[in-house]
Structures are given as C-alpha cells and as structure tokens.
Design a protein around this motif. Structure first.
Motif, PDB file in Angstrom:
ATOM      1  N   ALA A  42       0.828  -1.212   0.000  1.00 37.11           N
ATOM      2  CA  ALA A  42       0.000   0.000   0.000  1.00 37.11           C
ATOM      3  C   ALA A  42       0.858   1.256   0.000  1.00 37.11           C
ATOM      4  CB  ALA A  42      -0.935  -0.005   1.202  1.00 37.11           C
ATOM      5  N   LYS A  43       2.088   1.150   0.479  1.00 33.04           N
ATOM      6  CA  LYS A  43       2.999   2.294   0.503  1.00 33.04           C
ATOM      7  C   LYS A  43       3.607   2.569  -0.870  1.00 33.04           C
ATOM      8  CE  LYS A  43       4.254   1.472   5.357  1.00 33.04           C
ATOM      9  NZ  LYS A  43       5.355   1.154   6.299  1.00 33.04           N
ATOM     10  N   ASN A  44       3.359   1.676  -1.808  1.00 34.77           N
ATOM     11  CA  ASN A  44       3.950   1.818  -3.136  1.00 34.77           C
ATOM     12  C   ASN A  44       3.025   2.489  -4.147  1.00 34.77           C
ATOM     13  OD1 ASN A  44       6.435   0.688  -2.510  1.00 34.77           O
ATOM     14  ND2 ASN A  44       5.749  -1.407  -2.924  1.00 34.77           N
ATOM     15  N   THR A  45       1.884   2.978  -3.694  1.00 30.66           N
ATOM     16  CA  THR A  45       1.058   3.759  -4.608  1.00 30.66           C
ATOM     17  C   THR A  45       1.656   5.156  -4.758  1.00 30.66           C
ATOM     18  OG1 THR A  45      -0.396   4.607  -2.875  1.00 30.66           O
ATOM     19  CG2 THR A  45      -1.024   2.504  -3.889  1.00 30.66           C
ATOM     20  N   ILE A  46       1.355   5.789  -5.870  1.00 30.30           N
ATOM     21  CA  ILE A  46       1.797   7.174  -6.075  1.00 30.30           C
ATOM     22  C   ILE A  46       1.160   8.072  -5.019  1.00 30.30           C
ATOM     23  CG2 ILE A  46       1.894   9.102  -7.700  1.00 30.30           C
ATOM     24  CD1 ILE A  46       1.452   7.011  -9.953  1.00 30.30           C
ATOM     25  N   ALA A  47      -0.111   7.825  -4.743  1.00 29.90           N
ATOM     26  CA  ALA A  47      -0.850   8.653  -3.791  1.00 29.90           C
ATOM     27  C   ALA A  47      -0.209   8.617  -2.412  1.00 29.90           C
ATOM     28  CB  ALA A  47      -2.305   8.189  -3.708  1.00 29.90           C
ATOM     29  N   TYR A  48       0.172   7.432  -1.957  1.00 28.01           N
ATOM     30  CA  TYR A  48       0.767   7.307  -0.626  1.00 28.01           C
ATOM     31  C   TYR A  48       2.038   8.151  -0.532  1.00 28.01           C
ATOM     32  CZ  TYR A  48       2.562   5.219   3.685  1.00 28.01           C
ATOM     33  OH  TYR A  48       3.029   5.028   4.976  1.00 28.01           O
ATOM     34  N   ARG A  49       2.870   8.075  -1.553  1.00 24.69           N
ATOM     35  CA  ARG A  49       4.147   8.789  -1.488  1.00 24.69           C
ATOM     36  C   ARG A  49       3.938  10.301  -1.470  1.00 24.69           C
ATOM     37  NH1 ARG A  49       5.661   4.811  -5.379  1.00 24.69           N
ATOM     38  NH2 ARG A  49       5.875   6.370  -7.033  1.00 24.69           N
ATOM     39  N   ILE A  50       2.974  10.793  -2.249  1.00 26.76           N
ATOM     40  CA  ILE A  50       2.733  12.247  -2.256  1.00 26.76           C
ATOM     41  C   ILE A  50       2.144  12.691  -0.923  1.00 26.76           C
ATOM     42  CG2 ILE A  50       1.366  14.086  -3.311  1.00 26.76           C
ATOM     43  CD1 ILE A  50       1.637  12.645  -5.974  1.00 26.76           C
ATOM     44  N   LEU A  51       1.186  11.931  -0.401  1.00 24.96           N
ATOM     45  CA  LEU A  51       0.603  12.296   0.897  1.00 24.96           C
ATOM     46  C   LEU A  51       1.652  12.249   1.997  1.00 24.96           C
ATOM     47  CD1 LEU A  51      -2.783  10.382   0.578  1.00 24.96           C
ATOM     48  CD2 LEU A  51      -2.508  12.866   0.721  1.00 24.96           C
ATOM     49  N   GLN A  52       2.511  11.253   1.962  1.00 20.31           N
ATOM     50  CA  GLN A  52       3.580  11.141   2.970  1.00 20.31           C
ATOM     51  C   GLN A  52       4.505  12.357   2.921  1.00 20.31           C
ATOM     52  OE1 GLN A  52       6.573   8.018   2.349  1.00 20.31           O
ATOM     53  NE2 GLN A  52       6.414   7.494   4.522  1.00 20.31           N
ATOM     54  N   ALA A  53       4.805  12.828   1.727  1.00 19.80           N
ATOM     55  CA  ALA A  53       5.713  13.970   1.578  1.00 19.80           C
ATOM     56  C   ALA A  53       5.093  15.267   2.089  1.00 19.80           C
ATOM     57  CB  ALA A  53       6.113  14.120   0.115  1.00 19.80           C
ATOM     58  N   HIS A  54       3.781  15.325   2.176  1.00 16.19           N
ATOM     59  CA  HIS A  54       3.097  16.556   2.604  1.00 16.19           C
ATOM     60  C   HIS A  54       2.471  16.442   3.986  1.00 16.19           C
ATOM     61  CE1 HIS A  54       3.466  17.204  -1.733  1.00 16.19           C
ATOM     62  NE2 HIS A  54       3.333  18.495  -1.476  1.00 16.19           N
ATOM     63  N   ASN A  55       2.654  15.304   4.619  1.00 17.89           N
ATOM     64  CA  ASN A  55       2.061  15.079   5.944  1.00 17.89           C
ATOM     65  C   ASN A  55       2.986  15.604   7.036  1.00 17.89           C
ATOM     66  OD1 ASN A  55       0.385  14.055   8.004  1.00 17.89           O
ATOM     67  ND2 ASN A  55       1.606  12.177   8.094  1.00 17.89           N
ATOM     68  N   THR A  56       2.421  16.324   7.992  1.00 13.76           N
ATOM     69  CA  THR A  56       3.227  16.898   9.076  1.00 13.76           C
ATOM     70  C   THR A  56       2.943  16.254  10.432  1.00 13.76           C
ATOM     71  OG1 THR A  56       1.590  18.639   9.561  1.00 13.76           O
ATOM     72  CG2 THR A  56       3.268  19.131   7.880  1.00 13.76           C
ATOM     73  N   SER A  57       2.071  15.239  10.460  1.00 11.73           N
ATOM     74  CA  SER A  57       1.644  14.691  11.751  1.00 11.73           C
ATOM     75  C   SER A  57       2.593  13.644  12.317  1.00 11.73           C
ATOM     76  CB  SER A  57       0.250  14.056  11.616  1.00 11.73           C
ATOM     77  OG  SER A  57       0.314  12.851  10.873  1.00 11.73           O
ATOM     78  N   GLY A  58       3.393  13.032  11.447  1.00 15.76           N
ATOM     79  CA  GLY A  58       4.216  11.920  11.896  1.00 15.76           C
ATOM     80  C   GLY A  58       3.488  10.594  11.872  1.00 15.76           C
ATOM     81  N   SER A  59       2.209  10.617  11.588  1.00 13.29           N
ATOM     82  CA  SER A  59       1.405   9.399  11.503  1.00 13.29           C
ATOM     83  C   SER A  59       0.741   9.338  10.145  1.00 13.29           C
ATOM     84  CB  SER A  59       0.326   9.377  12.597  1.00 13.29           C
ATOM     85  OG  SER A  59      -0.653   8.376  12.323  1.00 13.29           O
TER      86      SER A  59
END
Length: 762
Positions: A42-59
């Motif tokens: 699930a971490k290998n979707t394009i969406a996951y990587r973009i959201l991870q790069a813009h997430n500031t919560s640490g979770s």
C-alpha cells in the motif's frame, strides 16, 4: 467497457493485476520472487508517497497536510479572505492565486462583481498573492498551465480542483479549509483509501475524454465505489492518451465523489511542461514494483463509445447509440427522475424533442475546465469543417479555457473555421457550467461538454415556471450534432479527418496582464471594499443544550449543493452573507428562509437576554415540556436554531455557502442518513454546525417538529458517537438517537466555539 473488482488488488510492475484472495501471496511470490505484505504494498502507490511527503503529523493514519499552493475564484475568494482576516491573517504563507472566471459578467448586480475583483487585486497586493483578471483563464486551466507540478499538492475552493493527470494531487474543498492553510494550519484527514483505475487499449476515432469520464462515473457513482477515496490512474492505456485527453478525464473525477486523483506520468506529460515553459516542474511518477489498491476500476478504452449523461446527474449515463435506439423508454425514465428532482413543480418532458424518430437538441456548449481545452476545440472544428449549424433553434457556443488557447486557435485558423459555421466563440468563463451564461429557453434541451447537469443548474427557475435541462457529452459528439443542425449524433458516426495540430503556448498575455507579487506582501495597500462586501455576523458558541426546529425535509436520494444554495444568479451575492442567505434552498424549498428566520428570532432574543417565548410564542409550550425533565433548560442554557433533514446532502460544488447560509439564518445542524461528500460535511463543521446522522428508515420527526438535544456540549467534549435527543410535543417527549461521525480535536473545538472564525479568535 468498465469493470469493478469486488475487493483489493495488487498491481505488479504497473501492468499485472492480482486479486487479493487467499492465493495472492503465492501468485505474487511466483511473479516477483519475494513475499510482499498488503501494508508494504500500500505504501507503493503514487498517492501514498505524495501524501507522505506533505504530511506533518508523523502518523500516516491521521494526516495533517500542508499544501504547496492554493487557488480560488471570484465567488469564493472574498469570503475566504474575509474569514482569514477576521482570524488574524497577515500575509499569504504559500502562493495563493485569485482567478476571476465566475463573476465575469460585470453587468450582473450593478458594480458588485467588479467590486469583488478589485477586492481580490488589492488583497493580492497586500498579502502577497497572484491575481488573474476576468476572461484570461478559468481557474483550473490557469492552474494546469502555471501552477501544477509533479509530486505537488494544490488545494482549491472549487470542487473541480483536479490536476492529477499532470502529477499533482489536488483537492477541492470549502473556503474554511483554505483559511486554515492561510493561517499556517493543516488539512486533517484519515489516510484515504486508494482505488486504482487501470486503463488498457486505445480510444476509437471520435471518442473523447468526456466519453471515458462518463463511462467511469456511470459505473462508480451510485455504489459509492470511490467515495472519499483517491483515484490512481495506471495501466498501459495511459500512454495511448494525450495530456489534454487525460486532463479531460481527470477533471471529471470530482463527479465520482472521490477525494482526489493522481496519474502515472510519462514523456507526454513531460512535453506538456516543456510546452508551457516549466520543464523543471515535471516529475516521473509510477507505482512501485508491487502496489496495493483498495479497489480497481478496469477500463478498456477501445470499448468506450460516445456517451451522454441525461438529466439530472452526470451518472445518468447511456451510450448515444443506446439512447437513439431506445428514445421513448429512456426519455420516460428521465421524466420519472425529474418528478423526484423537481418535486412536480413544473411539467417536464423531453419526448417532445423527438422529431421523425430522432432526438433534437436546442443548444450545444463546449466550455470551461472540462470542455474548453485546445484538443477538444480543434477536434470540434475538424468535425464542423465546411458545415453550418443552420438557422433553426439550435445554437453553439464555445469557450476556450484560457486566452493562450484562444490565441493559438486564432493563429492556427481553427477560430475562423468555427465562426464560419455559425458558432459563437467567447472568452474564458465558467458561466455555462453553473448557470450564468447561455441559459437555455424554457423547455429547451442543451448538450454540454462541461462538468455538471444538476437540476436547474443551467439557470432555470421552478418558482417562475421556468425549466430547461442539460445533458453532458463530449465536444466531438456535440460538434457532430451541430453539423447535423441539432439532431443528436455520435462523433463516431461522422467521417471526420482529425488534424491534431500542435499546441504552442504563448505566456506573454499572462506576463503583461496577471499581477504576481512573487510572494512579497505590501501591508501599506488599502483593500478596496465595495458596498456589497460584508463581514460575517457574530456566531455564538455551542450551548449546553440545543433546541432545533426541523424547517425542511428532503427525501431525494441525493441533494446537491446547487439545491442547497443555487448558483447562477446568486453568484453576485457570495460576498454578502446576509444577502446570499436569502436564496438558501430557494429552488428546492422556497419556504425555508422564512421558517428559519422565525426560529432565529428566538435565538436572537436569547442572545439579547430577552424572553425567547415572546419572540417565538410557539416555543413556550415546548420549553415547558422540556423543563419537566430538564429543569435547568432556559435561555442561559438552551440555544435555539433550525435544522434540515436530507437523505444524502452535499453532492457537487465545494462552495462553503451551502452550509454558511444555513448558519447565517440560525441553522445549528443538519440531520442526514449520510453525507455525499467529505467537503460538505467539513463545511458544516467549519461553520459550527453539527453533522448529525440518523439510521435509514422511519424518521421519528417531521418538518415542523422541535428536537431537543440535551447535554450536547458535553457530548461533543466527551467524543460521544451516540447522542440522546427528543422529539418534543406539548404533551410528550419521544426519545431517539442521533449519531456523530468521527471528529478531529480541532473540529470538535470549532463546533464548541461556534465556527472557525471564533476558533481562531481564541
């Protein structure tokens, strides 16, 4: 044509689909040589990587997103900036682009619209933003040309904020979510599910992006397959689509009720950025070697036929071939749907449009963020080459999505070709999409390559006995219909030569006309306020108990934001909260405003420490009954407001006014079986309104009933998910249960304080 997988799937090397069943791991190991867990994949979707790069919560379960850029247009930016100013705005912390593509007709409402534009220009100077003058570009085309970037995220106050085809994850939300970004806060959501859209094959000649989009919408809207999820476009079929074609599909993903979209990118998208002088903004995006999707929409592009979405929803889809072969049956079904959507307010039929066994159309429109692209218009010009639209009722209007597109059409001769046919080519304007331009005649039928065909959205007014309707089609089939002088025709049924001219982007018009502060604020600039630009009224905090009167009851399967607050003629009042509120539910329930105001009299009396019963005498016996069970119930502890019940409200536009207008009139809650979109529910919360839920089935209350919700403030503080309430009559209190979906801590505090403005004021 379109297949939906029943469960999750793994995508291997971007081309092979493996269903998530008990044999999945064995199959994956045989294909890759190693085991891969669902969680890792699930971490290998394009969406996951973009959201991870813009997430500031640490979770990655509870996201707190900060966006790279913001966009708004002229029926949203005034309210947003006014809210942000009231909450402490000093400068725009990220690039914020203010476009002027909705209230472009400045004769409407006197000076109102141009006053809003001058407000926007002076705010761009004062706070460090970008201002795009009217008629230069529709909001989404400017964003594609000048703002999008690979791996970036953009938040816009328009629901069709979708730039996934260019590698940008974009979301359309109500104004308060942009206010949060302007105040350096975050966009808080749970990690969304990601659904793959696997494209294979190649569209046949004459099939356009709207055809593909409508085929997908028809397959996924009714069952909620992608509701509040991210759609990720993958598969070998992607490379068979031009950048413009992908953009045309992508912008329509909003009509599936998905949260956002993203596409794999390739050399065609790289070329798009090069053409627009921004090659550095391109990023190649692909899913990982093994990616997990929570669902999969399989689309064989070669099987897609020219489509039509009949009134009154983009999901009411048929192939044009199917419609022409079954005219009477399908038109009868549209009439049955109309009785629900229009409430029997007018007589509605399309069967009188059948002439000698063929469907006659009164109007064609190719416009806006969906239809006004370069390739769509060039294809339409090719189909119409040496043809004429005729001298009968049928008219054709074309709105290029930006001035650079218009300029290139003039340079390559397509503009002259189109004008010669009798078509009218106009400037960049979103009006036909929401009812502020090219409104059809009474009983007319319009076909449009635009985004929506909701009831009355094109400008008709039931209260005045006026009704018209819109069907959605691709520009190519609209042109084929125009070539046949208004008789419905699929583009695949005409022998056209598509020239596919190359696009040359000329940025000079933007360089000379668009104000760009380059992010530098000038605090010395005085904001220009027109007389229609008003501040938000004061809004009280949530009280200990709550008394609600049900002032509207809507049982349509879905209620759109257009029905909650109409578009079109109301647009000039978007900067005036009290003025705009007068139009709330005007096309769906004209009695709503008067009933809500009556209830609001009691609340205003309470806030003035006066007797609520004097202001609203019918409330006296209701309060007496409540006091028998809750002796502390009085003006100090009981807030009084109105509520509406709707089965599934909030489909469509991101406009916050669908909620804020209810709040301005004293609304304190909505009650629904479910909410059509996350953005409408967020709008309710940000305006301090309770998004109650109730189980489907027999309602314990009806329009006109009072509902008492005891200890509501404590319930919100305690994170209660089930809340006790009573239907109160003079002689009885009947208990029932309201539910509350998940709220973030910030959302909980916003509701307690009464609205987002109060929250930021402290």
């Amino acid at each position: 044509m379109v297949k939906l997988y029943d469960g999750g799937v793994y995508l291997v090397n971007g081309t092979e689909i493996v269903e998530d069943n008990r044999d999945a791991q064995e199959v994956l190991t045989s294909k890759t040589g190693y085991a891969v867990s669902r969680e890792e994949a699930a971490k290998n979707t394009i969406a996951y990587r973009i959201l991870q790069a813009h997430n500031t919560s640490g979770s990655m379960e509870k996201l707190q997103i900060k966006f790279d850029k913001l966009t708004s247009h002229d029926i949203t930016f005034v309210g947003i900036i006014q809210t942000a100013r009231a909450s402490g705005l000093e400068k725009f912390p990220v690039p914020y682009v203010l476009t002027n593509c909705h209230n472009s007709l400045c004769a409407v409402g006197g000076t109102i619209n141009e006053d809003d534009h001058m407000f926007g220009l002076t705010c761009a100077k004062k706070y460090g933003g970008v201002y795009v003058p009217p008629h230069q570009a529709v909001i989404h085309q400017f964003a594609r040309e000048m703002l999008a970037g690979g791996g970036k995220m953009i938040l816009g106050s328009d629901s069709h904020t979708r730039y996934g085809a260019l590698g940008t994850m974009a979301m359309g939300e109500g104004g308060p979510e942009l206010v949060k970004q302007l105040l350096n806060k975050t966009y808080d959501i749970n990690m969304p599910k990601v659904v793959g859209v696997y494209l294979t094959g190649k569209p046949e000649k004459g099939v356009g992006p709207q055809d593909v989009a409508l085929a997908i919408i028809g397959a996924v809207f009714g069952n909620g397959y992608v509701n509040n999820k991210v759609m990720e476009f993958v598969g070998p079929g992607v490379e068979n689509l031009s950048a413009d074609f992908r953009i045309g599909i992508d912008v329509m993903t909003t009509e599936t009720t998905c949260l956002s979209s993203i596409w794999k990118t390739d050399d065609q998208i790289k070329e798009f950025y090069e053409i627009h002088g921004r090659s550095g903004d391109y990023e190649e995006l692909n899913p990982g070697a093994v990616a997990y999707y929570d669902g999969m929409v399989y689309v064989d592009l070669s099987q897609v036929k020219p489509m039509i979405a009949m009134p009154f929803h983009p999901s009411n889809t048929y192939t044009i071939e199917e419609l022409n072969a079954n005219l009477d049956d399908i038109l009868l079904d549209v009439e049955k749907r109309a009785k629900v959507s229009l409430g029997g307010a007018v007589d509605f039929t399309l069967r009188d449009k059948v002439r000698d066994g063929r469907m006659y159309v009164d109007q064609g429109i190719i416009a806006g963020c969906a239809g006004g692209g370069f390739e769509n218009i060039c294809a339409a010009a090719d189909i119409l080459k040496d043809a004429y639209i005729g001298a009968d009722e049928f008219t054709l209007s074309i709105y290029p999505a930006s001035t650079p597109i218009y300029m290139e059409l003039a340079k390559n001769g397509r503009l002259a070709d189109l004008i010669k046919t009798g078509a009218i080519v106009k400037t960049a304007f979103c009006g036909p999409c929401f009812g502020a331009g090219d409104t059809p005649a009474n009983n007319a039928f319009s076909i449009r390559h635009s985004t929506r065909n909701f009831p009355n959205r094109e400008g008709s007014k039931l209260q005045s006995g006026q009704i018209a309707s819109v069907a959605l089609m691709d520009a190519r089939s609209i042109a084929a219909t125009a070539a046949n002088k208004g008789y419905l025709t699929a583009a695949t049924d005409v022998d056209a030569h598509f020239t596919n001219p190359k696009y040359f982007f000329d940025s000079s018009i933007y360089a000379h006309r668009v104000f760009d502060s380059k992010g530098v604020a000038d605090p010395s600039v005085e904001i220009k306020f027109g007389p229609n630009i008003k501040d938000w009224p004061e809004m009280p905090a949530l009280t200990k108990h709550l008394m609600l009167k049900v002032v509207s009851e809507i049982h349509d399967p879905v209620t759109t934001t257009d029905e909650l607050i109409p578009s079109g003629e109301t647009s000039s009042y978007r900067s005036n909260p009290l003025g705009l509120a007068e139009f709330t539910l005007s096309r769906k329930d004209p009695a709503y405003v008067g009933l809500a105001k009556e209830v609001q009299k009691a609340e205003k009396a309470r806030e003035a420490n006066e007797c609520m019963g004097d202001a609203l005498p019918e409330l006296r016996p209701i309060m007496h009954k409540v006091k028998e069970v809750y002796p502390d119930a009085c003006k100090e502890t009981v807030g009084v407001g109105s509520t509406i019940f709707a089965v599934k409200p909030g489909d469509g536009s991101a406009r916050e006014q669908a909620a804020s207008c209810q709040k301005v009139l004293g609304g304190w809650a909505n009650i629904a079986n479910s909410y059509a979109t996350k953005r409408y529910r967020s709008n309710l919360i940000n305006w301090g309104m309770l998004p109650f839920l109730i189980e489907e089935g027999d309602l314990p209350f009806a329009k006109g009933d009072y509902i008492f919700v005891p200890e509501i403030r404590k319930a919100i503080e305690d994170k209660a998910t089930e809340i006790k309430a009573y239907v109160v009559k003079e002689n009885e209190m009947k208990e029932f249960t309201l539910k509350m979906g998940e709220l973030t801590e910030d959302e909980r505090t916003i509701i307690l304080k009464g609205c987002l403005i109060n929250y930021y004021r402290g």
